[in-house]
Scaffold this active site. Structure first.
Site, mmCIF file in Angstrom:
data_model
loop_
_atom_site.group_PDB
_atom_site.id
_atom_site.type_symbol
_atom_site.label_atom_id
_atom_site.label_comp_id
_atom_site.label_asym_id
_atom_site.label_seq_id
_atom_site.Cartn_x
_atom_site.Cartn_y
_atom_site.Cartn_z
ATOM 1 C CG HIS A 39 -2.175 -0.836 0.976
ATOM 2 N ND1 HIS A 39 -3.433 -0.450 1.386
ATOM 3 C CD2 HIS A 39 -2.347 -2.035 0.360
ATOM 4 C CE1 HIS A 39 -4.319 -1.378 1.042
ATOM 5 N NE2 HIS A 39 -3.678 -2.352 0.425
ATOM 6 C CG ASP A 86 6.126 8.065 -0.895
ATOM 7 O OD1 ASP A 86 5.461 7.199 -0.281
ATOM 8 O OD2 ASP A 86 5.591 9.019 -1.498
ATOM 9 C CG ASP A 95 0.143 -22.295 1.517
ATOM 10 O OD1 ASP A 95 -0.574 -21.391 1.021
ATOM 11 O OD2 ASP A 95 -0.210 -22.966 2.504
#
Length: 364
Positions: free
Chosen positions: A110, A118, A285
């Site tokens: 995100h 940043d 997995d």
């Protein structure tokens, strides 16, 4: 007679164990000398007697415990020191709550998908002055792990003096270590990112993939970041670990209708109700892809990956071979971690991840 023999046998056993301990320690000690002779060449403990050997073991082990942190700081390169400090915090956080691993992976995603990697997502809102990304709809009451990143940053400051590392870098390292901790493939993380002095509330809404996005919208959002279809499907595999809020995934339009019965949510949804994203939510997995191939993906945006021949082919590739998935996921994470900040962004290395520095350094 038998009683005396048993006592003699017991005594001899204790002596044998003590001698074995001395021998093991001596071999270990000699191995350390071979590796670090320049540091230990003047040390010559006496192991000629059992008594002095055991005493030396106790003394050296106590000294080792007291001086271990100092020794590590002296021996590690600055970069290795940073990695070690962050990993210790991440491992501890996941040991305390396995779900945190998925949360840290998502936090890095995100961050990078909104104006590049940043650290913008880490900035706290300031009432009446600044509104960041944390309370935008994709992140509000959902994105988590901020305190782990703050702890990792402080650990780097305490453990690795005179080393300057951005909060965006720490996010990238924490995500990588979370993948590895949960059973995925580790990968390299290059340092050198910078932290933005602002964040983008609307960008989080417009740039982040959403659970109700159809395939066309998802393809566009990933294409905007220069990802291929295969990389998009690989990154979606992050949903092989973790949970989501019931109010996000188990509602009409967000949930895959065929998997509706898998939503283990109460009739009255609250933000504290959670739904696991696949049937093995703490293991990195391929079960996420197995579920998609069985039309049992939880989120609508996940299941639509099987609705196109090309993306469905990638789902099958990953379902057939976990190592193919793990390798592709690692490569895609490296690429995502290189997404640059917006052109012209004011950048710095934050002292505290949740706020900008009081006085800005020159743009980097």
């Amino acid at each position: 007679m038998g009683f005396r023999l048993s006592h003699l046998s017991l005594a001899l056993s204790f002596v044998a164990l003590a001698l074995a301990g001395v021998a093991i320690y001596r071999n270990t000690y000699e191995a350390i000398i071979m590796k670090n002779g320049s540091l230990l060449k003047n040390v010559s403990p006496d192991f000629d007697s059992l008594e002095s050997g055991v005493a030396s073991i106790l003394t050296l082990n106590n000294n080792k415990k007291r001086n271990s942190d100092k020794y590590l700081r002296q021996q590690l390169t600055p970069e290795a020191c940073v990695f070690s400090a962050v990993r210790a915090v991440v491992d501890s956080a996941i040991d305390a709550e396995t779900r945190m691993g998925a949360s840290l992976i998502r936090l890095h995603f995100h961050d990078c998908f909104v104006d590049g990697c940043d650290g913008g997502i880490l900035l706290d809102d300031i009432n009446g002055t600044f509104t960041g990304e944390q309370n935008s709809p994709p992140n509000a009451n959902s994105a988590r792990g901020y305190e782990v990143i703050a702890q990792a940053k402080q650990s780097v400051i305490n453990t690795c003096p005179n080393v300057s590392v951005s909060c965006a870098d720490i996010l990238a390292i924490a995500a990588r270590d979370s993948v590895a901790k949960l059973g995925g493939q580790t990968y390299s993380v290059a340092l050198g990112r910078s932290d933005a002095r602002t964040a983008n509330f609307s960008g989080a809404i417009n740039q982040l993939p959403a659970p109700f996005d159809n395939l066309t919208v998802q393809i566009q959002k990933f294409s905007d970041k220069n990802f291929t279809l295969r990389e998009m499907v690989a990154l979606a595999g992050a949903h092989t670990v973790g949970f989501a809020r019931c109010s996000t995934v188990c509602t009409s339009g967000n949930v895959n209708p065929a998997a509706q019965l898998q939503c283990n949510c109460s009739a009255t949804l609250t933000d504290s109700d959670l739904q696991q994203l696949d049937t093995t939510p703490t293991m990195f997995d391929k079960v996420y892809y197995d579920n998609l191939n069985s039309n049992q993906g939880i989120m609508f945006s996940d299941q639509v990956l099987t609705g196109d021949a090309t993306t469905a082919g990638f789902v099958t590739d990953y379902s057939n071979d976990v190592n193919v998935f793990l390798g592709d996921f690692a490569a895609a994470m490296i690429k995502m971690g290189d997404l640059p900040p917006s052109a012209g962004a004011q950048l710095e290395i934050r002292d505290v991840c949740s706020r900008v520095n009081p006085t800005s350094v020159a743009s980097m």
